[in-house]
Design an enzyme around this catalytic site. Structure first.
Site, PDB file in Angstrom:
ATOM      1  N   ASP A  89       0.822  -1.207   0.000  1.00 50.35           N
ATOM      2  CA  ASP A  89       0.000   0.000   0.000  1.00 50.35           C
ATOM      3  C   ASP A  89       0.853   1.252   0.000  1.00 50.35           C
ATOM      4  OD1 ASP A  89       0.586   0.561   2.661  1.00 50.35           O
ATOM      5  OD2 ASP A  89      -1.350  -0.157   3.435  1.00 50.35           O
ATOM      6  N   ILE A  90       0.202   2.359  -0.354  1.00 51.27           N
ATOM      7  CA  ILE A  90       0.913   3.630  -0.488  1.00 51.27           C
ATOM      8  C   ILE A  90       1.170   4.196   0.905  1.00 51.27           C
ATOM      9  CG2 ILE A  90       0.764   5.978  -1.415  1.00 51.27           C
ATOM     10  CD1 ILE A  90      -1.110   4.822  -3.612  1.00 51.27           C
ATOM     11  N   GLU A 122      -6.105   2.144  -1.023  1.00 50.93           N
ATOM     12  CA  GLU A 122      -4.744   2.367  -1.520  1.00 50.93           C
ATOM     13  C   GLU A 122      -3.930   1.086  -1.412  1.00 50.93           C
ATOM     14  OE1 GLU A 122      -5.887   3.352   1.452  1.00 50.93           O
ATOM     15  OE2 GLU A 122      -4.267   3.732   2.890  1.00 50.93           O
TER      16      GLU A 122
END
Ligand SMILES: [Mg+2]
Length: 332
Positions: free
Chosen positions: A192-193, A236
């Site tokens: 994930d970001i 995300e």
């Protein structure tokens, strides 16, 4: 007598009596039927049917050896999903035979000797049914194609164009089965970001969407083999399914992904690990066995993702190696 709508027909006549076949063939040719093939026995009938794929079969019931009923059953089995009209040829005195003929798959009957107008009328009726049936088959095929397109849309994430959660579940399951059968390593990465909430809070959701799209493009671009699949499985959160990828290969893949993303230089004003957008990822790699499941692999990759975050983010962590991608590089 131009009775038939379209004479582009191939008709198979099956009768043990030469005279019956010859008269029928002559009548059909006179009506303009393109091709008439003949068989005098059950075995010949089956061979002719397979070789010539006739549009309509005229089939005698009373024959030495196998009867017309038997032949009709064989033809129905050979037809598969198609339907070839079968018209029985019978004497006046055999109602029982006729009933049995319809029961085993015949469509209609003609009483011998066959009158030309009656023959033409029945052929015309069968032709009409054939045309409808062919139209139905083509509509069915179109529906099947449309359904396939619809299914692929159902598995797409609208914002990023990546495979969505639903597609991910299916693909991971299929790849586990494939890898198990071929005894090959399968890698799953979940990433994930980093600080994406802060990115959105600082720059706004439209910018957040653009960021998701750019990261998705990077993920898609590093999945170069046709079987590598990049998916968006949450806001995300992304997943990469990488068949035939061993542990060390997965680590190299993760480092390449990190570098490509860094080179995009998407400015992240609220990240505490970098000035640009970065991702953290968890990796699990195994040669699947009977116990391997989607849930098991996702759980291990998730656990590794938490380890990557705990160790400072902007990194990938391998569940099996218990190392980050950077540590793995330093060891080599
Ligand atoms: Mg006969």
């Amino acid at each position: 007598m131009a009775i038939l709508q379209n004479t582009d027909l191939r008709i198979l006549i099956v009768d043990d009596q030469d005279s019956v076949r010859l008269v029928l063939a002559e009548q059909l040719i006179k009506m303009g039927v393109r091709e008439v093939v003949q068989a005098r026995s059950a075995i010949e009938a089956i061979e002719m049917f397979a070789a010539h794929k006739p549009d309509i079969v005229l089939l005698d019931i009373q024959m030495p050896g196998h009867s017309g009923h038997w032949i009709a059953e064989q033809i129905r089995n050979m037809d598969g999903g198609h339907w070839t009209p079968i018209i029985f040829l019978t004497g006046l005195d055999s109602d029982e035979d006729l009933w049995e003929g319809i029961r085993v798959g015949g469509d209609d009957y003609l009483i011998k000797p066959v009158r030309s107008t009656v023959l033409a009328a029945k052929l015309r009726a069968m032709q009409r049914l054939l045309t409808m049936q062919r139209r139905l088959v083509s509509v069915t095929e179109e529906l099947y194609e449309a359904n396939k397109r619809l299914n692929s849309l159902i598995e797409r994430d609208a914002l990023t164009g990546l495979i969505n959660r639903r597609g991910f579940d299916r693909i991971l399951h299929e790849q586990i089965l494939l890898a198990r059968r071929h005894r090959l390593p399968l890698t799953l990465m979940i990433c994930d970001i980093d600080f994406f909430k802060q990115y959105n809070d600082t720059l706004g959701h439209p910018e957040g969407d653009l960021c998701l799209q750019t990261v998705s493009k990077v993920l898609g671009s590093v999945c170069q083999r046709p079987t590598d699949t990049a998916c968006r499985v949450g806001g995300e959160e992304f997943a990469l399914v990488l068949p035939n990828t061993p542990r060390s290969g997965a680590m190299m893949f993760a480092r390449a992904l990190t570098e490509v993303l860094a080179s995009r230089g998407i400015v992240h004003p609220a990240s505490s690990v970098s000035g640009v957008v970065t991702v953290s990822g968890g990796i699990t790699t195994c040669v699947p066995d009977e116990q391997t499941s989607n849930l098991g692999m996702v759980t291990r990759a998730d656990e590794a993702l938490y380890a990557a975050k705990a160790q400072g983010r902007n990194n990938f962590f391998s569940y099996e190696l218990q190392l980050t991608a950077k540590e793995h590089l330093a060891q080599r």
